[in-house]
Design an enzyme around this catalytic site. Structure first.
Site, short mmCIF file in Angstrom:
data_model
loop_
_atom_site.label_atom_id
_atom_site.label_comp_id
_atom_site.label_asym_id
_atom_site.label_seq_id
_atom_site.Cartn_x
_atom_site.Cartn_y
_atom_site.Cartn_z
N ALA A 132 -6.00 -6.11 2.45
CA ALA A 132 -7.17 -6.68 3.14
C ALA A 132 -8.38 -6.48 2.25
O ALA A 132 -8.49 -5.46 1.58
CB ALA A 132 -7.39 -5.98 4.48
N LYS A 189 3.04 6.49 -3.51
CA LYS A 189 1.85 5.64 -3.53
C LYS A 189 0.83 6.23 -4.51
O LYS A 189 0.19 5.51 -5.29
CB LYS A 189 1.27 5.54 -2.11
CG LYS A 189 -0.03 4.79 -1.96
CD LYS A 189 0.24 3.33 -1.78
CE LYS A 189 -0.91 2.37 -1.54
NZ LYS A 189 -2.24 2.66 -1.76
O1 KPL Z 1 -3.06 0.20 -3.81
C1 KPL Z 1 -3.47 -0.48 -4.73
C2 KPL Z 1 -4.93 -0.43 -4.98
O2 KPL Z 1 -5.48 -1.36 -5.56
O3 KPL Z 1 -5.54 0.58 -4.59
C3 KPL Z 1 -2.51 -1.26 -5.59
C4 KPL Z 1 -1.10 -0.95 -5.15
C5 KPL Z 1 -2.68 -0.86 -7.04
C6 KPL Z 1 -2.67 -2.72 -5.41
O4 KPL Z 1 -3.81 -3.26 -5.98
#
Ligand code: KPL
Length: 311
Positions: A132, A189
């Site tokens: 988003a 993540k």
């Molecule tokens: O989570 C992301 C971010 O931009 O913070 C990614 C996975 C790198 C996707 O842009």
């Protein structure tokens, strides 16, 4: 029915607010110093099906007690990671005991700080791949659908409640799953963000353009090796550098056209989340006696891009 309260109505917070307001009472929390008067929080959410306007209720934290029901409150905390502790301090006097908190922050540092500072609330962590972004203060784009995992993060949180929260959030129509080992999702993540975010911020490129950037490709393998060894030592997991690189390759591929959140922060002259992402990794490496020169360099280089270091 549970009332959903949103703390930090940026792009992601607004997405949850909009989608959940179809089935639940949703409140947006104003700043603690805001006047006690209720206000409107209006924005448009655009997704693949079109655009819809939402007019939600924005209340001061001090007014929370007026909105509490027997079914209780669920607090979705969607602010930036570096604002998390301050944001929770701002509401703690008015948040009923036992309110479940769901933390949507990037990195891992702020969630640990929150768990230490606020042990009296059940705390859940969320990892989401929903995309988003906000094109103006009143315009939110739901750019890509994904999955959200919710898991217990402190001693007061339970798997049963994580499942109930996942069910409540599923009313949004977004895909939500309870996750018994949320820590491993958070670490994955974190590892992905620790590779893509600093490099896209430094090179000023979209995620997919990293593949053509020799400064990135020359150090990609070694950076993954450092991150894998920190992650393995901290979580007793067994990632090889090649496996981690494969995971990151997949994300680069799927988000090739994205400007990472860190690049967006740098371009907008905002503080970045580098200390909560790479800074957290470097702290863990120090604690575990692991050398991590590449992460250290990235940390210092991105810190130099911060607004306070510009003048
Ligand atoms: O989570 C992301 C971010 O931009 O913070 C990614 C996975 C790198 C996707 O842009």
């Amino acid at each position: 029915m549970t009332t959903v309260v949103i703390l930090g109505a940026g792009a992601l917070g607004s997405l949850w607010a909009a989608r959940l307001s179809r089935t639940h009472k949703v409140l947006i929390l104003d700043r603690p110093q805001a006047s006690g008067r209720d206000k409107r929080f209006s924005f448009t959410l655009q997704d693949s099906k079109g655009s819809l306007a939402y007019h939600l209720l924005r209340i001061a934290p001090s007014a929370l007690a007026n909105h509490s029901t027997d079914a209780g409150l669920l607090l979705l905390v969607c602010c930036k990671s570096y604002d998390l502790v301050k944001a929770l301090e701002g509401v703690q006097a008015w948040l009923p005991e036992g309110t479940a908190l769901v933390l949507f922050q990037n990195g891992l540092k702020s969630q640990h700080e929150a768990a230490r500072r606020f042990p009296h609330w059940p705390i859940y962590a969320a990892v989401t791949t929903e995309g988003a972004n906000r094109t103006s203060p009143a315009q939110v784009i739901h750019a890509g659908t994904g999955v959200t995992w919710i898991g217990a993060f402190n001693a007061l949180a339970s798997e049963t409640q994580a499942q109930q929260i996942a069910q409540t959030l599923s009313a949004s129509g977004l895909q939500v799953q309870a996750q018994s080992d949320i820590s491993s999702r958070l670490w994955q993540k974190l590892a992905i963000n620790a590779v893509i975010n600093p490099w896209t911020a430094l090179l000023g490129c979209r995620n997919g353009e990293l593949r053509q950037a020799s400064r990135f490709t020359d150090s990609y393998g070694a950076l993954c090796a450092e991150i894998a060894s920190i992650m393995n030592a901290a979580t007793a997991s067994h990632w090889t550098a090649a496996e981690l690189q494969h995971l990151v390759d997949g994300v680069i591929e799927r988000t090739a056209l994205n400007r990472s959140s860190m690049l967006q922060d740098v371009q907008a002259g905002r503080q970045t989340e580098i200390e909560q992402i790479t800074g957290f990794l470097v702290e863990q490496a120090e604690r575990l006696g692991i050398d991590c020169p590449r992460n250290r360099e990235l940390l210092q280089a991105v810190l130099k891009l911060s607004p306070e270091n510009h003048q």
